[in-house]
Design an enzyme around this catalytic site. Structure first.
Site, PDB file in Angstrom:
ATOM      1  N   THR A  55       0.718 -12.043   4.664  1.00  0.00           N
ATOM      2  CA  THR A  55       0.848 -10.746   4.026  1.00  0.00           C
ATOM      3  C   THR A  55       1.989 -10.684   3.020  1.00  0.00           C
ATOM      4  OG1 THR A  55       2.336  -9.857   5.708  1.00  0.00           O
ATOM      5  CG2 THR A  55      -0.016  -9.655   6.115  1.00  0.00           C
ATOM      6  N   CYS A  56       1.741  -9.935   1.929  1.00  0.00           N
ATOM      7  CA  CYS A  56       2.750  -9.775   0.889  1.00  0.00           C
ATOM      8  C   CYS A  56       3.746  -8.674   1.232  1.00  0.00           C
ATOM      9  CB  CYS A  56       2.076  -9.454  -0.439  1.00  0.00           C
ATOM     10  SG  CYS A  56       3.198  -9.092  -1.798  1.00  0.00           S
ATOM     11  N   PHE A  57       3.249  -7.555   1.773  1.00  0.00           N
ATOM     12  CA  PHE A  57       4.109  -6.394   1.946  1.00  0.00           C
ATOM     13  C   PHE A  57       5.103  -6.535   3.098  1.00  0.00           C
ATOM     14  CE2 PHE A  57       1.599  -4.127  -1.116  1.00  0.00           C
ATOM     15  CZ  PHE A  57       2.473  -3.166  -1.599  1.00  0.00           C
ATOM     16  N   ALA A  88      -1.318 -12.365   0.578  1.00  0.00           N
ATOM     17  CA  ALA A  88      -2.460 -11.458   0.497  1.00  0.00           C
ATOM     18  C   ALA A  88      -2.027  -9.997   0.395  1.00  0.00           C
ATOM     19  CB  ALA A  88      -3.355 -11.640   1.718  1.00  0.00           C
ATOM     20  N   SER A 115       7.116  -9.098   3.242  1.00  0.00           N
ATOM     21  CA  SER A 115       8.212  -9.899   2.704  1.00  0.00           C
ATOM     22  C   SER A 115       8.681  -9.275   1.402  1.00  0.00           C
ATOM     23  CB  SER A 115       7.760 -11.343   2.452  1.00  0.00           C
ATOM     24  OG  SER A 115       6.736 -11.374   1.481  1.00  0.00           O
TER      25      SER A 115
END
Length: 274
Positions: free
Chosen positions: A149-151, A90, A153
């Protein structure tokens, strides 16, 4: 880039809704898949799209569970929820510069990922920002606790500044056609994703907020000011010209609408036959 593509096309579609932005990406990818894009613009050409979001939106990876997001809170605050055609986790799209890149050449995903980020790196250099390729230091145990969450990783060739992630990108390949899109936050607003996640427990909520703060950064935090969207779009166009030579051509939004209209017509005909 100049050695790979005969012509580099670019279009700035400005602020769009979440559904419109992802629909444009899907339609443009389909236009490359069925040959309509190459028929009009050449077989060895590629396309960049620049855009933003209004209203703000949460995007989910293609296979991500929507129950990870608090849909009620998003609706209350006027935040769109939309699914990306790419994978990943996300992202909260608020005050940011977003790009999409489309290629129909049979080139390894990792090579294109690096090339795209090299262009962004050149644009950032014009702002006095020296971004680097670097993997996240988020450990494996923490990554398993933060599947949403994307940010928090990072992948190989991700762009970071001072050890913190600045650009989040995702890819999808179908056949020889690759779509890559990503976010460059102007402000810390992307960290508000933490507010819209449905957490299984308090510990995960605290860990997510901590990692988002520790592992991400925005242009405002680096520069001390917020560069306007038109400035960033101009710097990206300048960077593209640097990497592709004189073969960059700017398109008007109206010039890509035929691909959207074609896709909508196909969908309508499909429903008519059901």
């Amino acid at each position: 880039m100049k050695d790979l593509f005969s012509t580099v096309y670019c279009v700035d579609t400005g602020l769009q809704t979440g559904e419109r932005n992802m629909s444009l990406d899907r339609c443009l990818m389909q236009a490359l898949l069925d040959g309509r894009f190459s028929a009009k613009y050449g077989a060895n050409s590629c396309l960049w799209r620049f855009y933003g979001w209004h209203p703000h939106a949460v995007t989910l990876g293609y296979n991500q569970d929507i129950t990870h997001i608090d849909a009620g809170l998003c609706a209350k605050e006027g935040v769109d929820i939309v699914r990306r055609p790419t994978g990943g986790r996300a992202v909260f799209h608020a005050e940011e510069f977003t790009y999409s890149f489309f290629s129909g050449l049979d080139i390894p995903n990792s090579s294109l990922y690096r090339m795209v980020h090299q262009v962004i790196m050149s644009a950032l250099r014009e702002l006095g920002i020296h971004a680097e390729f670097c993997r996240s230091t988020l450990d494996e145990a923490a990554a398993k606790k933060l599947p949403v969450t994307c940010f928090t990783s990072s992948a190989r060739y991700e762009l970071q500044v001072n050890g913190r992630k600045l650009v989040g990108s995702a890819q999808r390949r179908t056949g020889n056609v690759l779509l890559q899109h990503g976010s460059l936050p102007f402000t810390q607003k992307h960290k508000d994703l933490c507010r819209f996640i449905s957490y299984p427990d308090d510990e995960t909520a605290l860990t997510t907020r901590y990692e988002m703060e520790r592992k991400t950064i925005s242009l405002e935090e680096v520069l001390g000011y917020i560069p306007p969207y038109p400035m960033m779009s101009g710097l990206m166009q300048k960077a593209l010209a640097l990497h592709s030579g004189p073969s960059i051509i700017m398109l008007e939004q109206s010039e890509i609408e035929e691909f959207v209209q074609h896709a909508e017509l196909v969908i309508c005909k499909t429903y008519e036959t059901l």
